[in-house]
Design a protein around this motif. Structure first.
Motif, PDB file in Angstrom:
ATOM      1  N   GLN A  35       6.427  75.109 -29.680  1.00 52.37           N
ATOM      2  CA  GLN A  35       5.324  74.188 -29.934  1.00 52.37           C
ATOM      3  C   GLN A  35       5.684  73.185 -31.029  1.00 52.37           C
ATOM      4  N   ILE A  36       6.336  73.673 -32.076  1.00 52.57           N
ATOM      5  CA  ILE A  36       6.753  72.778 -33.170  1.00 52.57           C
ATOM      6  C   ILE A  36       7.742  71.743 -32.657  1.00 52.57           C
ATOM      7  N   LEU A  37       8.710  72.194 -31.871  1.00 57.93           N
ATOM      8  CA  LEU A  37       9.724  71.284 -31.345  1.00 57.93           C
ATOM      9  C   LEU A  37       9.134  70.248 -30.395  1.00 57.93           C
ATOM     10  N   ARG A  38       7.983  70.550 -29.817  1.00 61.68           N
ATOM     11  CA  ARG A  38       7.293  69.584 -28.946  1.00 61.68           C
ATOM     12  C   ARG A  38       6.345  68.687 -29.743  1.00 61.68           C
ATOM     13  N   GLY A  39       6.328  68.838 -31.064  1.00 62.66           N
ATOM     14  CA  GLY A  39       5.552  67.945 -31.907  1.00 62.66           C
ATOM     15  C   GLY A  39       4.214  68.473 -32.381  1.00 62.66           C
ATOM     16  N   ASN A  40       3.943  69.741 -32.179  1.00 64.26           N
ATOM     17  CA  ASN A  40       2.669  70.327 -32.602  1.00 64.26           C
ATOM     18  C   ASN A  40       2.734  70.622 -34.102  1.00 64.26           C
ATOM     19  N   LYS A  41       2.146  69.727 -34.892  1.00 65.04           N
ATOM     20  CA  LYS A  41       2.197  69.861 -36.359  1.00 65.04           C
ATOM     21  C   LYS A  41       1.391  71.052 -36.860  1.00 65.04           C
ATOM     22  N   TYR A  66      12.017  73.258 -41.324  1.00 62.66           N
ATOM     23  CA  TYR A  66      11.526  72.383 -40.258  1.00 62.66           C
ATOM     24  C   TYR A  66      12.677  71.639 -39.595  1.00 62.66           C
ATOM     25  N   SER A  67      13.552  71.060 -40.405  1.00 67.11           N
ATOM     26  CA  SER A  67      14.660  70.284 -39.843  1.00 67.11           C
ATOM     27  C   SER A  67      15.688  71.178 -39.151  1.00 67.11           C
TER      28      SER A  67
END
Length: 99
Positions: free
Chosen positions: A9-15, A55-56
């Motif tokens: 989800q994070i990698l798909r942009g879900n902050k 995160y990175s």
């Protein structure tokens, strides 16, 4: 939530998914930083830097361990690197060398 689902989800942009990672791991990271770093101002900066680094680095997370274990190792290694760099700077200031 499952680590793989959360990371995807994070990698798909879900902050909000990353906010969940921060909430789940804040205590762990703060404990590691507080055990290794004595200066309160440096502690705050390091905690932020650790989460930015996590995160990175998420695209490279290989699920060989739990996400919390991985973040904990980032926290530990980041603090050790900070202390080594600080020690080098202090030594350089004492000796007058720039090495």
């Amino acid at each position: 939530m499952d680590d793989k689902l959360l990371v995807n989800q994070i990698l798909r942009g879900n902050k909000s998914a990353f906010m969940q990672v921060i909430a789940d791991n804040q205590k762990l990271v703060v404990q590691i930083v507080h055990r290794l770093i004595s200066d309160a101002e440096n502690r705050k900066d390091l905690v932020q830097e650790i989460f930015i680094k996590a995160y990175s680095g998420l695209p490279r997370f290989s699920f060989q361990s739990k996400l919390s274990t991985w973040i904990g190792s980032i926290a530990y290694n980041h603090c050790i690197h900070f202390l080594e760099k600080k020690k080098h700077v202090l030594f350089s200031e004492l000796t007058g060398s720039n090495d």
